[in-house]
Design a protein around this motif. Structure first.
Motif, PDB file in Angstrom:
ATOM      1  N   PRO A 147      -0.098 -60.026  13.503  1.00 59.50           N
ATOM      2  CA  PRO A 147       1.056 -59.995  14.417  1.00 59.50           C
ATOM      3  C   PRO A 147       1.065 -58.737  15.282  1.00 59.50           C
ATOM      4  O   PRO A 147       0.613 -57.668  14.861  1.00 59.50           O
ATOM      5  CB  PRO A 147       2.270 -59.969  13.458  1.00 59.50           C
ATOM      6  N   GLY A 148       1.632 -58.886  16.473  1.00 62.00           N
ATOM      7  CA  GLY A 148       2.029 -57.727  17.275  1.00 62.00           C
ATOM      8  C   GLY A 148       3.427 -57.339  16.812  1.00 62.00           C
ATOM      9  O   GLY A 148       3.795 -57.604  15.665  1.00 62.00           O
ATOM     10  N   LEU A 187       4.701 -53.253  -5.852  1.00 61.81           N
ATOM     11  CA  LEU A 187       3.253 -53.438  -5.677  1.00 61.81           C
ATOM     12  C   LEU A 187       2.497 -52.123  -5.537  1.00 61.81           C
ATOM     13  O   LEU A 187       1.266 -52.114  -5.560  1.00 61.81           O
ATOM     14  CB  LEU A 187       2.988 -54.345  -4.468  1.00 61.81           C
ATOM     15  N   ILE A 196       9.425 -60.656   7.782  1.00 63.68           N
ATOM     16  CA  ILE A 196       8.531 -61.815   7.925  1.00 63.68           C
ATOM     17  C   ILE A 196       8.448 -62.601   6.616  1.00 63.68           C
ATOM     18  O   ILE A 196       8.463 -63.837   6.615  1.00 63.68           O
ATOM     19  CB  ILE A 196       7.123 -61.336   8.383  1.00 63.68           C
ATOM     20  N   GLY A 197       8.403 -61.894   5.480  1.00 65.16           N
ATOM     21  CA  GLY A 197       8.301 -62.583   4.186  1.00 65.16           C
ATOM     22  C   GLY A 197       9.531 -63.425   3.900  1.00 65.16           C
ATOM     23  O   GLY A 197       9.426 -64.569   3.438  1.00 65.16           O
ATOM     24  N   MET A 206       8.727 -56.960  -8.249  1.00 66.15           N
ATOM     25  CA  MET A 206       7.557 -56.136  -8.576  1.00 66.15           C
ATOM     26  C   MET A 206       7.477 -54.991  -7.582  1.00 66.15           C
ATOM     27  O   MET A 206       7.771 -55.205  -6.409  1.00 66.15           O
ATOM     28  CB  MET A 206       6.262 -56.956  -8.345  1.00 66.15           C
ATOM     29  N   ALA A 241       9.277 -58.642  -4.334  1.00 64.83           N
ATOM     30  CA  ALA A 241       9.477 -57.370  -3.612  1.00 64.83           C
ATOM     31  C   ALA A 241      10.110 -56.443  -4.641  1.00 64.83           C
ATOM     32  O   ALA A 241      10.238 -56.832  -5.816  1.00 64.83           O
ATOM     33  CB  ALA A 241      10.382 -57.543  -2.397  1.00 64.83           C
ATOM     34  N   TYR A 278      -2.119 -46.645   8.732  1.00 63.16           N
ATOM     35  CA  TYR A 278      -1.745 -48.065   8.836  1.00 63.16           C
ATOM     36  C   TYR A 278      -2.899 -48.872   9.441  1.00 63.16           C
ATOM     37  O   TYR A 278      -3.281 -49.920   8.915  1.00 63.16           O
ATOM     38  CB  TYR A 278      -0.484 -48.162   9.695  1.00 63.16           C
ATOM     39  N   ILE A 320       9.495 -52.679  18.694  1.00 65.87           N
ATOM     40  CA  ILE A 320       9.927 -53.618  17.639  1.00 65.87           C
ATOM     41  C   ILE A 320      11.207 -54.338  18.083  1.00 65.87           C
ATOM     42  O   ILE A 320      11.333 -55.552  17.927  1.00 65.87           O
ATOM     43  CB  ILE A 320      10.145 -52.861  16.300  1.00 65.87           C
ATOM     44  N   ASN A 344      12.580 -54.769  10.065  1.00 68.87           N
ATOM     45  CA  ASN A 344      12.876 -53.354   9.747  1.00 68.87           C
ATOM     46  C   ASN A 344      11.613 -52.517   9.557  1.00 68.87           C
ATOM     47  O   ASN A 344      11.673 -51.421   8.999  1.00 68.87           O
ATOM     48  CB  ASN A 344      13.728 -53.293   8.480  1.00 68.87           C
ATOM     49  N   ILE A 345      10.469 -53.022  10.030  1.00 70.03           N
ATOM     50  CA  ILE A 345       9.181 -52.345   9.771  1.00 70.03           C
ATOM     51  C   ILE A 345       9.177 -50.884  10.231  1.00 70.03           C
ATOM     52  O   ILE A 345       8.685 -50.008   9.517  1.00 70.03           O
ATOM     53  CB  ILE A 345       7.995 -53.132  10.401  1.00 70.03           C
ATOM     54  N   ASN A 384       1.983 -60.346   1.937  1.00 69.28           N
ATOM     55  CA  ASN A 384       2.747 -59.928   3.118  1.00 69.28           C
ATOM     56  C   ASN A 384       3.323 -58.515   3.004  1.00 69.28           C
ATOM     57  O   ASN A 384       3.393 -57.794   3.995  1.00 69.28           O
ATOM     58  CB  ASN A 384       3.875 -60.944   3.355  1.00 69.28           C
ATOM     59  N   ALA A 385       3.731 -58.094   1.804  1.00 69.70           N
ATOM     60  CA  ALA A 385       4.419 -56.788   1.659  1.00 69.70           C
ATOM     61  C   ALA A 385       3.586 -55.677   2.294  1.00 69.70           C
ATOM     62  O   ALA A 385       2.372 -55.619   2.104  1.00 69.70           O
ATOM     63  CB  ALA A 385       4.649 -56.476   0.185  1.00 69.70           C
ATOM     64  N   GLY A 386       4.252 -54.828   3.047  1.00 69.76           N
ATOM     65  CA  GLY A 386       3.517 -53.741   3.687  1.00 69.76           C
ATOM     66  C   GLY A 386       4.459 -52.674   4.184  1.00 69.76           C
ATOM     67  O   GLY A 386       5.679 -52.861   4.252  1.00 69.76           O
ATOM     68  N   ASP A 395      12.801 -59.353   2.839  1.00 65.30           N
ATOM     69  CA  ASP A 395      13.212 -58.985   4.197  1.00 65.30           C
ATOM     70  C   ASP A 395      12.149 -59.428   5.204  1.00 65.30           C
ATOM     71  O   ASP A 395      11.035 -59.813   4.814  1.00 65.30           O
ATOM     72  CB  ASP A 395      13.400 -57.457   4.280  1.00 65.30           C
TER      73      ASP A 395
HETATM   74  N1  NAP Z   1       7.216 -56.368  12.118  1.00 67.82           N
HETATM   75  C1  NAP Z   1       6.112 -56.113  12.782  1.00 67.82           C
HETATM   76  O1  NAP Z   1       6.148 -55.738  13.954  1.00 67.82           O
HETATM   77  C2  NAP Z   1       4.767 -56.316  12.121  1.00 67.82           C
HETATM   78  C3  NAP Z   1       3.642 -56.351  12.946  1.00 67.82           C
HETATM   79  C4  NAP Z   1       2.389 -56.527  12.369  1.00 67.82           C
HETATM   80  C5  NAP Z   1       2.270 -56.672  11.015  1.00 67.82           C
HETATM   81  N2  NAP Z   1       3.379 -56.633  10.228  1.00 67.82           N
HETATM   82  C6  NAP Z   1       3.187 -56.767   8.782  1.00 67.82           C
HETATM   83  O2  NAP Z   1       4.013 -57.785   8.280  1.00 67.82           O
HETATM   84  C7  NAP Z   1       4.294 -57.527   6.904  1.00 67.82           C
HETATM   85  C8  NAP Z   1       5.803 -57.649   6.673  1.00 67.82           C
HETATM   86  O3  NAP Z   1       6.446 -56.620   7.404  1.00 67.82           O
HETATM   87  P1  NAP Z   1       7.926 -56.767   8.015  1.00 67.82           P
HETATM   88  O4  NAP Z   1       7.807 -56.559   9.456  1.00 67.82           O
HETATM   89  O5  NAP Z   1       8.572 -57.985   7.510  1.00 67.82           O
HETATM   90  O6  NAP Z   1       8.576 -55.430   7.396  1.00 67.82           O
HETATM   91  P2  NAP Z   1       9.897 -55.153   6.548  1.00 67.82           P
HETATM   92  O7  NAP Z   1      11.057 -55.832   7.186  1.00 67.82           O
HETATM   93  O8  NAP Z   1       9.937 -53.686   6.373  1.00 67.82           O
HETATM   94  O9  NAP Z   1       9.604 -55.876   5.152  1.00 67.82           O
HETATM   95  C9  NAP Z   1       8.670 -55.343   4.265  1.00 67.82           C
HETATM   96  C10 NAP Z   1       8.725 -56.106   2.963  1.00 67.82           C
HETATM   97  O10 NAP Z   1       7.778 -55.504   2.053  1.00 67.82           O
HETATM   98  C11 NAP Z   1       8.445 -55.206   0.819  1.00 67.82           C
HETATM   99  N3  NAP Z   1       7.850 -54.023   0.189  1.00 67.82           N
HETATM  100  C12 NAP Z   1       7.755 -52.766   0.706  1.00 67.82           C
HETATM  101  N4  NAP Z   1       7.222 -51.941  -0.203  1.00 67.82           N
HETATM  102  C13 NAP Z   1       6.959 -52.681  -1.323  1.00 67.82           C
HETATM  103  C14 NAP Z   1       6.425 -52.396  -2.597  1.00 67.82           C
HETATM  104  N5  NAP Z   1       6.045 -51.144  -2.938  1.00 67.82           N
HETATM  105  N6  NAP Z   1       6.324 -53.401  -3.509  1.00 67.82           N
HETATM  106  C15 NAP Z   1       6.727 -54.654  -3.190  1.00 67.82           C
HETATM  107  N7  NAP Z   1       7.230 -54.985  -1.991  1.00 67.82           N
HETATM  108  C16 NAP Z   1       7.360 -54.008  -1.075  1.00 67.82           C
HETATM  109  C17 NAP Z   1       9.901 -54.969   1.224  1.00 67.82           C
HETATM  110  O11 NAP Z   1      10.804 -55.228   0.154  1.00 67.82           O
HETATM  111  P3  NAP Z   1      11.457 -54.158  -0.861  1.00 67.82           P
HETATM  112  O12 NAP Z   1      11.911 -53.003  -0.047  1.00 67.82           O
HETATM  113  O13 NAP Z   1      12.530 -54.960  -1.530  1.00 67.82           O
HETATM  114  O14 NAP Z   1      10.340 -53.811  -1.816  1.00 67.82           O
HETATM  115  C18 NAP Z   1      10.086 -56.037   2.288  1.00 67.82           C
HETATM  116  O15 NAP Z   1      10.378 -57.281   1.688  1.00 67.82           O
HETATM  117  C19 NAP Z   1       3.747 -56.130   6.610  1.00 67.82           C
HETATM  118  O16 NAP Z   1       2.486 -56.243   5.988  1.00 67.82           O
HETATM  119  C20 NAP Z   1       3.575 -55.529   7.994  1.00 67.82           C
HETATM  120  O17 NAP Z   1       2.581 -54.539   8.030  1.00 67.82           O
HETATM  121  C21 NAP Z   1       4.627 -56.454  10.752  1.00 67.82           C
END
Ligand code: NAP
Length: 266
Positions: free
Chosen positions: A185-186, A64, A20-21, A62, A39, A155, A211, A191-192, A90-92, A18
């Motif tokens: 990133p900002g 993580l 960014i990844g 996996m 993921a 966080y 967001i 779905n963060i 990237n996962a977070g 989902d």
């Molecule tokens: N969006 C923003 O505004 C923003 C800003 C700054 C930084 N970031 C960083 O960007 C990165 C990606 O975030 P996103 O915005 O793309 O969020 P997201 O849409 O919530 O995606 C998060 C991804 O992490 C995976 N994940 C979550 N828990 C996991 C686990 N226990 N094991 C393995 N995978 C896991 C999720 O997949 P599953 O649920 O399938 O495991 C999903 O693919 C994160 O590190 C986040 O902190 C995001």
């Protein structure tokens, strides 16, 4: 400026189901890279893999948060692929709760995923990169890794910590031809905030206005891919106030602290 050719590179992306990844998987596959998608949700990973250009992509689910299994899972993956050239940590998971209402379990869970899982994965791949005298490690931190804001204590702590780790690593491995990119990133439209944890560990379930009005995931992905090709050390992917805040912290920290306490954070 050095240019890395991403064609035929084996790129392991965590959090590829989902946000960014997923976007990085799509854009890097267009560049001719072979993607290893990790993921928890296997079905979503398969759906992403089916959309990618090219036919050498691997779905490798996996959790993580099961950090003790990361070494064995990494060895298992290395049996399935000829090599790994790039790791994208990237996962977070984010947070939406005040310090006073956040259980220590939530602090630990966020630190475990947003910091330790990345440290462990990086350490597992490092011997391979050192042996090859090549490799790139990309870590998605956040503007929250540069400034602390209300409702994000765990966080921000994890995102600051991983920057410190990666800055040290970058210096250590530069002469081994291993490049380390930290991305901050900002707000990006993913779905963060829906997936963020509240103080008791429940999902927040809501997309915050910041967001919803953030940068598109496509633009964020494009900027990250360009920084990978340029072998940059650090990339701020933010606009407006968030971009300004990251720069203010560096030069005028007291002013920034004042602004942060008077800004409404959801
Ligand atoms: N969006 C923003 O505004 C923003 C800003 C700054 C930084 N970031 C960083 O960007 C990165 C990606 O975030 P996103 O915005 O793309 O969020 P997201 O849409 O919530 O995606 C998060 C991804 O992490 C995976 N994940 C979550 N828990 C996991 C686990 N226990 N094991 C393995 N995978 C896991 C999720 O997949 P599953 O649920 O399938 O495991 C999903 O693919 C994160 O590190 C986040 O902190 C995001």
């Amino acid at each position: 400026m050095p240019m890395r050719n991403l064609k035929n590179q084996y790129i392991w992306i965590t959090g590829a189901s989902d946000g960014i990844g997923k976007e990085l998987a799509i854009q890097l596959a267009k560049k001719g890279a072979h993607i290893i998608l990790t993921a928890r949700k296997e079905q979503k990973l398969k759906e992403v893999a089916s959309q990618l250009e090219g036919d050498k992509h691997i779905v490798f689910p996996m959790d993580l948060l099961e950090t003790d299994k990361i070494p064995a899972k990494t060895k298992e993956l290395l049996q399935k692929v000829p090599t790994i050239d790039v790791l994208i940590n990237n996962a977070g998971i984010s947070q939406r709760s005040l310090v006073k209402e956040t259980t220590i379990e939530v602090d630990r869970k966020i630190m475990e995923l947003d910091h330790f899982s990345k440290v462990i994965l990086t350490k597992e791949l490092l011997p391979l990169f050192l042996e090859k005298q090549a490799g790139q490690i990309v870590t998605i931190s956040s503007v929250a890794g540069k400034i602390g804001t209300p409702m994000r204590s765990a966080y921000c702590a994890a995102k600051h910590a991983i920057i410190g780790f990666m800055d040290s690593l970058r210096a250590e491995v530069h002469n081994d031809n291993i490049r380390v990119l930290v991305v901050t990133p900002g707000s990006v439209q993913t779905n963060i905030s829906k997936n963020a944890l509240e103080g008791d560990g429940k999902d927040h379930g809501v997309t915050d206005p910041a967001i919803a009005n953030g940068m598109s995931v496509e633009e964020c992905g494009r900027r990250i891919v360009r920084a990978m090709e340029q072998e940059k050390s650090e990339l701020l992917v933010a606009k407006g106030k968030e971009k300004m805040a990251a720069n203010l912290k560096r030069f005028f920290p007291s002013l920034l602290f004042k602004m942060v306490r008077s800004t409404k954070t959801t």
